[in-house]
Every structure is written in C-alpha cells, then in structure tokens.
Design a protein around this motif. Structure first.
Motif, mmCIF file in Angstrom:
data_model
loop_
_atom_site.group_PDB
_atom_site.id
_atom_site.type_symbol
_atom_site.label_atom_id
_atom_site.label_comp_id
_atom_site.label_asym_id
_atom_site.label_seq_id
_atom_site.Cartn_x
_atom_site.Cartn_y
_atom_site.Cartn_z
ATOM 1 N N THR A 127 -8.218 30.052 -15.954
ATOM 2 C CA THR A 127 -8.899 29.572 -15.257
ATOM 3 C C THR A 127 -9.576 27.959 -16.376
ATOM 4 N N PRO A 128 -10.357 28.051 -17.124
ATOM 5 C CA PRO A 128 -10.733 27.112 -17.757
ATOM 6 C C PRO A 128 -9.462 25.598 -17.841
ATOM 7 N N THR A 174 -6.845 25.495 -16.072
ATOM 8 C CA THR A 174 -7.253 24.244 -14.249
ATOM 9 C C THR A 174 -8.216 23.845 -14.035
ATOM 10 N N SER A 175 -9.741 23.924 -14.606
ATOM 11 C CA SER A 175 -10.339 22.844 -14.244
ATOM 12 C C SER A 175 -9.911 21.515 -15.440
ATOM 13 N N VAL A 176 -9.558 21.836 -16.581
ATOM 14 C CA VAL A 176 -9.502 20.330 -16.844
ATOM 15 C C VAL A 176 -8.319 19.693 -16.817
ATOM 16 N N GLY A 196 -8.013 19.496 -13.466
ATOM 17 C CA GLY A 196 -8.049 19.134 -12.530
ATOM 18 C C GLY A 196 -8.775 17.742 -12.542
ATOM 19 N N TYR A 197 -9.842 17.926 -13.298
ATOM 20 C CA TYR A 197 -10.685 16.754 -13.640
ATOM 21 C C TYR A 197 -10.582 15.803 -14.736
ATOM 22 N N PHE A 202 -17.695 14.382 -14.631
ATOM 23 C CA PHE A 202 -16.141 14.484 -14.919
ATOM 24 C C PHE A 202 -15.852 15.105 -16.422
ATOM 25 N N VAL A 209 -17.586 18.588 -17.828
ATOM 26 C CA VAL A 209 -17.138 19.666 -17.248
ATOM 27 C C VAL A 209 -16.665 20.012 -17.888
ATOM 28 N N ALA A 210 -15.339 18.939 -18.219
ATOM 29 C CA ALA A 210 -13.372 18.745 -18.699
ATOM 30 C C ALA A 210 -13.614 19.123 -20.003
ATOM 31 N N LYS A 259 -15.349 23.102 -20.337
ATOM 32 C CA LYS A 259 -13.899 23.991 -20.294
ATOM 33 C C LYS A 259 -12.401 24.064 -21.070
ATOM 34 N N HIS A 306 -16.953 33.033 -18.205
ATOM 35 C CA HIS A 306 -17.887 32.645 -19.297
ATOM 36 C C HIS A 306 -18.751 33.421 -20.459
#
Length: 361
Positions: free
Chosen positions: A153-154, A156-158, A160-161, A179, A182-183, A186, A321
């Motif tokens: 999950t994290p 994917t976020s890293v 993506g951003y 951005f 957030v990266a 994560k 989290h």
C-alpha cells in the motif's frame, strides 16, 4: 517427565522380581523343611532305593538346598527376562506412535499400566506441542500476508506520487511540496514495516541480554511522557500521572524504555479520542509497580489471554497506519520476565490496564 525420576515401569518390574524371588525362596524353604520332616518321621527299610538318596540329601542338605534355590531363582529370572523382553517389544511398538501421535490413546497390557500412563502423557504433550507449533506457524504466515499487504500500500503511493512529479514538471511549488510530503510519509511507513521484519528475525534468533544499572523510575517515565506528547495531541489525549520521586529500579534502561514505548504506543492507538492516559508508579517493599490505563473498547477475555503471544494482533483488520507485527507486547513481556518481573493486562468497562511489576532496587 523428570529424567532424574526412576520410571514407574522400572520400579514395577524390580518390585515384581524381588517379590517373586522372595516368595519362591519361602516356598522352596517350606518344601525342603516339609521333606526333611517327612523323611525323619518315617521308618526307612534298608533295602528301599530312596533311603540312600534321602541319606545323601540329609548329609548334604545345605548344598542341595542352595543349589535347588539357585536353580529356582534362575528359572524365575529367565521367565522375568523373557517377560521383560516381550514387554520391551510392546513398549517399542507403542513408542513408535510418539513420532506421529494421534488422538487415540496408547493401550498396553495391565502389567504395563505405569508405562501406559507415561507414554500417554508424552503423547498428549507431543500433541500439544504440535498444535502450538502449527498455530504459531499459521500466525506467522498470516503476519507475512498482513505485512506484504501493508508494504504494497505505501509503496504504491510512493511510486504514484514520484511518477506524478516526474511526468508533470510544471506542477506548482505547493503541489510539488504536497506530493513530496506524502511520498516521504509513505516511505517512512515503509521503513517502519521493514524494521518490523528485522525485528521478527532478531526476536526469533537472538536472546535479549541485559545491562542493568540503577535507574530513577519516575524520571524515566516523565521522559517517556514528554516524548509522546506530540503523538497524543493528534488524538486529543492527555496525561494524568502520579509519579513519586525517589523510586529506583535495577534494570536495563534501554530495554525498559522499549517496554514502556510499546505499552504507550499501544494505549495511544486504541484510546478513545480526547480521553486521558493514566500513568502511576507505586513502590512496595519488594517490588515497583508501573500501571498504564487508557479508555477504549473492552478487550474480550479470549483476546486478552493471547495479547502477549508472538505475532498475535488483537485486531487483524486494523488500519495499516496503526498496524504492527504483533511483536511489541511479546517483546515487552520477554524483557520484563528477564528482569525477574511480570506484566499483565486486564480490561473492563471500556478500560484497558497494563501492569508491570518489577523487583525493587
């Protein structure tokens, strides 16, 4: 089973052998005396063939009695040896079942009742150990699945951003900063989860060694309270503490801080928003008691009994989290136990209370 304790089966065979030898000696002695009495009481004729035999036996009575008794004992010993070998073969066949025990009890002849009881005790212990091992392996497998999902999950976020930052170079500084933030968050979460994997390895493969020193317990707790204030502020939590001065512990301060860190993080994660965390320190003649209480959902007894097991997570579906590897409380218990103390948990009326009892300095 205590190795120093002689087996019941061995005692039983020894007792039976000595009893048989004693009884046969009595029977042989009684028979010899009866023959002696009958021979002396009878009037013999010189031409009777048994007369010479009787006279020879009478003249060599001790030799004949000893030889006869030894012969009888030899026969008894041989019979017992044969019986023991048969019993040993039966025991070996029964013992083979311990390699792959099942729910069916081991049945042996009545003479081997003591051995049957001990084998069944070993079978039950083997079944319990196998069950515990299977359960631990299943929990560990579940943990790997949880952590793999949490890692994905994290990550994917890293990805993506960072992809957005690369593909949209004309983003405003504000969006770029958002951005990036957030990266980074994560990525930090990824670091925590990877550290948990290392924690699992250390917990399984290494022992916890203590470097004790005399520590002011009140000051240590005050420092821990201060460090967690920012995290508590996010949920509107506040400390209510009763920490008397001059209470000392003989402990490894780094390890004890780890215990308190695990307990406080756990309390914060499961506390109701805008509620107090109650922390108290009490000194008794032979122990020091640290008590941490938070307001939250009452923990069911069946869950409460397993809180300190390795890889056990009270809420397998909790959010990533706040999710952990299920090692924090297990490690806390290990550390406290190594110090000669104990840690317990209780929960009722939407309250959760952890109590750490340590030997007084």
């Amino acid at each position: 089973m205590n190795n120093k304790r002689e087996s019941g089966f061995g005692r039983q065979l020894t007792a039976q052998l000595f009893a048989a030898m004693f009884l046969t000696a009595l029977a042989f002695g009684a028979t010899a005396l009866l023959v002696w009495w009958a021979g002396n009481d009878r009037s013999w004729q010189g031409w009777e063939p048994n007369y010479e035999l009787f006279r020879w036996v009478k003249d060599n009575f001790l030799l004949v009695a000893a030889s006869g008794l030894l012969a009888v004992w030899f026969l008894v010993g041989w019979l017992f040896l044969r019986r023991t070998l048969q019993s040993t073969e039966t025991l070996l066949q029964a013992a083979k079942r311990l390699a792959d025990p099942d729910e069916e009890p081991i049945r042996l002849p009545a003479a081997l009742k003591a051995a049957e009881d001990e084998l069944n005790l070993a079978r039950e212990q083997a079944l319990r150990s196998a069950y515990v091992a299977r359960e631990a392996e299943q929990r560990k497998n579940d943990l790997v699945v949880y952590l793999a999902h949490d890692l994905k999950t994290p990550l994917t976020s890293v990805v993506g951003y960072l992809t957005l930052l690369r593909e949209q170079p004309d983003l405003s500084p504000e969006m770029r900063g958002r951005f990036t933030g957030v990266a980074l968050d994560k990525a930090l979460r990824l670091e925590e989860l990877i550290n948990e994997f290392f924690e699992i390895t250390r917990f399984n493969l290494s022992a916890i060694e203590l470097e004790k020193e005399r520590v002011d317990a009140g000051r240590m707790l005050e420092q821990m309270m201060w460090e967690f204030k920012p995290l508590m502020a996010d949920k509107g939590l506040e400390w209510q503490a009763r920490l008397p001065q001059g209470v000392f512990l003989e402990c490894d301060p780094g390890k004890m801080e780890r215990v308190l860190d695990n307990l406080i993080r756990n309390a914060i994660h499961y506390s109701e928003p805008n509620s107090p965390l109650l922390l108290s320190l009490t000194e008794q003649p032979e122990k020091v008691i640290i008590r941490l209480e938070n307001r939250g959902r009452t923990i069911p007894p069946e869950v409460l009994a397993r809180l300190f097991e390795r890889f056990y997570r009270a809420d397998a579906a909790r959010a990533s989290h706040s999710g952990g590897a299920g090692l924090g409380l297990a490690i806390a218990k290990e550390i406290v136990t190594r110090h000669g103390g104990q840690i317990t948990a209780e929960s009722f009326d939407n309250r959760v209370i952890f109590t750490v009892e340590m030997p007084a300095s």
